[in-house]
Design a protein around this motif. Sequence first.
Motif, mmCIF file in Angstrom:
data_model
loop_
_atom_site.group_PDB
_atom_site.id
_atom_site.type_symbol
_atom_site.label_atom_id
_atom_site.label_comp_id
_atom_site.label_asym_id
_atom_site.label_seq_id
_atom_site.Cartn_x
_atom_site.Cartn_y
_atom_site.Cartn_z
ATOM 1 N N VAL A 253 0.838 -1.201 0.000
ATOM 2 C CA VAL A 253 0.000 0.000 0.000
ATOM 3 C C VAL A 253 0.872 1.250 0.000
ATOM 4 O O VAL A 253 0.594 2.221 -0.718
ATOM 5 C CB VAL A 253 -0.946 -0.014 1.211
ATOM 6 N N MET A 254 1.933 1.248 0.775
ATOM 7 C CA MET A 254 2.856 2.379 0.798
ATOM 8 C C MET A 254 3.468 2.608 -0.581
ATOM 9 O O MET A 254 3.623 3.751 -1.035
ATOM 10 C CB MET A 254 3.953 2.142 1.840
ATOM 11 N N THR A 255 3.809 1.528 -1.268
ATOM 12 C CA THR A 255 4.390 1.647 -2.613
ATOM 13 C C THR A 255 3.400 2.261 -3.586
ATOM 14 O O THR A 255 3.747 3.150 -4.368
ATOM 15 C CB THR A 255 4.818 0.258 -3.116
ATOM 16 N N ILE A 256 2.162 1.790 -3.546
ATOM 17 C CA ILE A 256 1.153 2.314 -4.463
ATOM 18 C C ILE A 256 0.937 3.805 -4.232
ATOM 19 O O ILE A 256 0.856 4.599 -5.180
ATOM 20 C CB ILE A 256 -0.164 1.530 -4.299
ATOM 21 N N LEU A 257 0.839 4.195 -2.972
ATOM 22 C CA LEU A 257 0.655 5.611 -2.664
ATOM 23 C C LEU A 257 1.860 6.439 -3.124
ATOM 24 O O LEU A 257 1.696 7.552 -3.636
ATOM 25 C CB LEU A 257 0.440 5.792 -1.155
ATOM 26 N N LEU A 258 3.047 5.897 -2.945
ATOM 27 C CA LEU A 258 4.256 6.611 -3.337
ATOM 28 C C LEU A 258 4.328 6.803 -4.848
ATOM 29 O O LEU A 258 4.609 7.895 -5.343
ATOM 30 C CB LEU A 258 5.479 5.843 -2.837
ATOM 31 N N VAL A 259 4.052 5.742 -5.592
ATOM 32 C CA VAL A 259 4.103 5.836 -7.054
ATOM 33 C C VAL A 259 3.012 6.763 -7.569
ATOM 34 O O VAL A 259 3.236 7.544 -8.505
ATOM 35 C CB VAL A 259 3.982 4.436 -7.680
ATOM 36 N N ALA A 260 1.829 6.707 -6.964
ATOM 37 C CA ALA A 260 0.747 7.597 -7.389
ATOM 38 C C ALA A 260 1.110 9.056 -7.133
ATOM 39 O O ALA A 260 0.843 9.930 -7.970
ATOM 40 C CB ALA A 260 -0.546 7.232 -6.649
ATOM 41 N N ALA A 261 1.732 9.333 -5.994
ATOM 42 C CA ALA A 261 2.148 10.708 -5.695
ATOM 43 C C ALA A 261 3.204 11.182 -6.690
ATOM 44 O O ALA A 261 3.170 12.328 -7.149
ATOM 45 C CB ALA A 261 2.686 10.783 -4.274
ATOM 46 N N GLU A 262 4.145 10.296 -7.041
ATOM 47 C CA GLU A 262 5.175 10.680 -8.018
ATOM 48 C C GLU A 262 4.566 10.944 -9.385
ATOM 49 O O GLU A 262 4.983 11.861 -10.100
ATOM 50 C CB GLU A 262 6.232 9.573 -8.106
ATOM 51 N N ALA A 263 3.563 10.155 -9.770
ATOM 52 C CA ALA A 263 2.918 10.361 -11.062
ATOM 53 C C ALA A 263 2.224 11.720 -11.117
ATOM 54 O O ALA A 263 2.198 12.385 -12.151
ATOM 55 C CB ALA A 263 1.910 9.238 -11.341
#
Length: 529
Positions: A253-263
């Motif tokens: 979940v942390m990874t998904i949130l991180l990648v979404a924020a970077e996008a």
Amino acid sequence: MHSTDPVAPADPAVRPAGAAAPAGRLRAGRRPPAVLLVPAALAALFALLPLGYLAVRSLERGPAFAWDVIADERTAQLLGRSVGLAAVVVSASLVLGVSLAWLTVRTALPGARAWSVLMTLPLAVPSYVAAFTWLSAFPGLAGFGGAALALTLVSFPYVYLPVTAALRGADPAQEEVSRSLGHGPLRTFLRVTLPQLRPAAAGGAVLVALYVFSDFGAVSLMRYDTFTRGIYTSYRASFDRTPAAALSLVLVVMTILLVAAEARTRGRAGHARTGTGTARPAVPAPLDRWRAPALAWCTVVAAVAVVMPLATLGYWLAVGNSATWDPAALLDTAGTTLGVAAAGAALTTLLALPVGVIAARHRGRTAHLLEQSAYAGHALPGITVALSLVFFAVRYAEPLYQELPLLVCAYAVLFLPVAVAATRAAVLQSPPVLEDVARSLGRSPLRVLREVTVPLAAPGVAAGAALTFVVCMKELPATLLLRPTGMDTLATRLWTETGTGSFAAAAPYAAALILLAAIPSYLLGRHRT
């Protein structure tokens, strides 16, 4: 009067500076072609395989039990410690990476080519080797400070390399216009240069954060509890894998949130050169009275990131004797390491190519989903990915159990984002209008990919493959679990000797690992100069 020339509105020579190309860097409303979509979907499913394992394991004892593990106070503590460590390492890496890239690319720094190579060499130092060298010299560093220092020194090149590439590919005319309007170097950097570097810096920052979330060696040696160490402890403490699987889901979940924020920070604008004419290098900015501080800054970074670990290893090599050296075993282990890492890099690059092209050229839910799926496995600890592949092999592909292909697949799952980020950045740097022209001439999507997109992005893709090769050589937890019986890599032998306190016996394997990893790291630095 309106122009009657049908191509006049699309002429890049008359388009206002900063305007997006008509073809669009990101193509909204157009689905990716099947030649990209199908292999990208297969790569995403491959990367999501560990999530299937985690879902099965987490729910084996019911959702209520899994939620109790996630909501436990210990989980909150691990979350805070992991996020805090990642925030410090990412911030420090951004400062180091962006400042060093600007000094080596855009200023008249003496010896810029040599400094550029030196700043890529920390990629050759595994995090557990960096932690060991600092801990052996300064035992008081154990804890948060030592883990942050070791991880920063080995991960800041993930920011330095893409920012360097972005600086070399950016059009210097915009900065020259800013200076001609009376803006000083600092204001020009903040208002003009830095926005152009945002996608590259954000992509590198994501890789650094994921590296920190998934690191096991440095935090273990520094005795600092994060999610990875907590998961490893849970696996070792009980035959029940449910608590560890539930903790791993939090990392996902942390990874998904991180990648979404970077996008979201990446934005929609293109970053390729849109004007006509050949590429022109920027005129190096004079350092004047800042020359000595700039050289001092580069010297300090090189000393702590490169010289310190090498000096410590040199000490342990000198302390050892002939009994700690087995040249035949060392050569055999080095050859095995090179072969496995090369296979892992090849498979990872092949899987990353369609995902990276779609992420660079298309916008929409499908593109975002594919890219986020590719990042899913990178934040998982290597031991979790390894156990998921063991679970899959035992149930559905028993001939692969404890065989080399399973280890290569683990490398691909773990390091797919490294190759995806490099491919996306390389494709973003190439003008999309060339692909549009090829399609207008009747070329099929496959021919456009083979004859235009891939050749233009080839240098960046090759750099990503080299970077993937380096991280595959250094990978430890998955290699420990998935290696075929009797097979050793430099990382596993180093870890075995270090675990028994045989530092002098471990030193030759550490030195060989750094030396072999330094070759592609050197080539990466030379490629950027």
